[in-house]
Design a protein around this motif. Structure first.
Motif, PDB file in Angstrom:
ATOM      1  N   ARG A 256       0.933  -1.257   0.075  1.00 47.21           N
ATOM      2  CA  ARG A 256      -0.099   0.003  -0.132  1.00 47.21           C
ATOM      3  C   ARG A 256       0.879   1.342   0.048  1.00 47.21           C
ATOM      4  NH1 ARG A 256      -5.463  -0.458   1.958  1.00 47.21           N
ATOM      5  NH2 ARG A 256      -6.294  -2.426   2.259  1.00 47.21           N
TER       6      ARG A 256
ATOM      7  N   LYS B 269      -0.541 -10.199  -5.859  1.00 46.63           N
ATOM      8  CA  LYS B 269      -1.179  -9.319  -4.470  1.00 46.63           C
ATOM      9  C   LYS B 269      -2.653  -9.971  -4.289  1.00 46.63           C
ATOM     10  CE  LYS B 269      -0.524  -6.729  -0.966  1.00 46.63           C
ATOM     11  NZ  LYS B 269       0.729  -7.002  -0.115  1.00 46.63           N
TER      12      LYS B 269
ATOM     13  N   GLU C 100      -3.559 -12.001  -1.099  1.00 47.51           N
ATOM     14  CA  GLU C 100      -4.770 -11.849  -0.394  1.00 47.51           C
ATOM     15  C   GLU C 100      -5.855 -12.768  -0.130  1.00 47.51           C
ATOM     16  OE1 GLU C 100      -4.615  -9.298   1.880  1.00 47.51           O
ATOM     17  OE2 GLU C 100      -2.901  -8.277   0.964  1.00 47.51           O
TER      18      GLU C 100
ATOM     19  N   GLU D  54      -4.845 -15.206   2.198  1.00 49.52           N
ATOM     20  CA  GLU D  54      -4.862 -14.852   3.581  1.00 49.52           C
ATOM     21  C   GLU D  54      -6.276 -14.963   3.992  1.00 49.52           C
ATOM     22  OE1 GLU D  54      -2.717 -11.152   3.802  1.00 49.52           O
ATOM     23  OE2 GLU D  54      -1.011 -12.113   3.376  1.00 49.52           O
TER      24      GLU D  54
ATOM     25  N   GLU E 231     -10.811  -7.777   7.901  1.00 50.63           N
ATOM     26  CA  GLU E 231      -9.589  -7.182   7.440  1.00 50.63           C
ATOM     27  C   GLU E 231      -8.960  -7.660   6.035  1.00 50.63           C
ATOM     28  OE1 GLU E 231      -7.225  -4.926   8.965  1.00 50.63           O
ATOM     29  OE2 GLU E 231      -8.895  -4.422  10.224  1.00 50.63           O
ATOM     30  N   GLU E 232      -8.901  -8.906   5.855  1.00 45.65           N
ATOM     31  CA  GLU E 232      -8.582  -9.490   4.703  1.00 45.65           C
ATOM     32  C   GLU E 232      -9.600  -9.171   3.519  1.00 45.65           C
ATOM     33  OE1 GLU E 232      -5.642 -10.584   4.383  1.00 45.65           O
ATOM     34  OE2 GLU E 232      -5.406 -10.604   6.610  1.00 45.65           O
TER      35      GLU E 232
ATOM     36  N   ASP F 188      -8.607  -5.732   2.485  1.00 47.91           N
ATOM     37  CA  ASP F 188      -7.291  -5.906   1.672  1.00 47.91           C
ATOM     38  C   ASP F 188      -7.742  -6.308   0.278  1.00 47.91           C
ATOM     39  OD1 ASP F 188      -5.877  -4.775   3.700  1.00 47.91           O
ATOM     40  OD2 ASP F 188      -5.211  -6.951   4.164  1.00 47.91           O
TER      41      ASP F 188
ATOM     42  N   GLU G 138      -9.188  -3.546  -1.910  1.00 49.51           N
ATOM     43  CA  GLU G 138      -8.388  -2.497  -2.309  1.00 49.51           C
ATOM     44  C   GLU G 138      -7.771  -3.190  -3.650  1.00 49.51           C
ATOM     45  OE1 GLU G 138      -7.612   1.277  -2.095  1.00 49.51           O
ATOM     46  OE2 GLU G 138      -8.758   0.374  -0.658  1.00 49.51           O
TER      47      GLU G 138
END
Length: 99
Positions: free
Chosen positions: A6, A37, A41, A44, A55-56, A59, A62
């Motif tokens: 980021r 990425k 992600e 994750e 949270e994941e 991510d 984004e």
């Protein structure tokens, strides 16, 4: 081996007293890094539990927004296409598994 981070991560590292080594990717390398990425992600997210899931997902969202942008699509465009596809083909709420 490096990875896409980021925008504020280098500044955050500097605030921690370290000096990061960064470079700015060209268009093709950026697209490739975004795909890497996305896989990172998604992995994750697959491992996340509880509050980590949000949270994941954030991510992953984004990364998806960035991918849309590099391909010339606004997030509004993506949402519109998703709604059209949902209307035509449905969502995943019924939990159907095709064998």
């Amino acid at each position: 081996m490096g990875k896409l981070v980021r925008d504020r991560i280098p500044d955050i590292i500097r605030l921690g007293g370290e000096e990061p080594t960064v470079s700015v990717l060209g268009a093709d390398a950026y697209r490739e890094a975004l795909q890497d990425k996305l896989a990172e992600e998604a992995g994750e997210l697959a491992e996340a539990t509880g509050a980590e899931v949000a949270e994941e997902l954030a991510d992953l969202l984004e990364v998806l927004r960035a991918i849309a942008d590099v391909h010339g699509h606004s997030w509004h465009d993506v949402e519109r296409v998703a709604a059209e596809k949902r209307a035509r083909r449905g969502a995943f709420t019924e939990r159907f598994y095709l064998h």
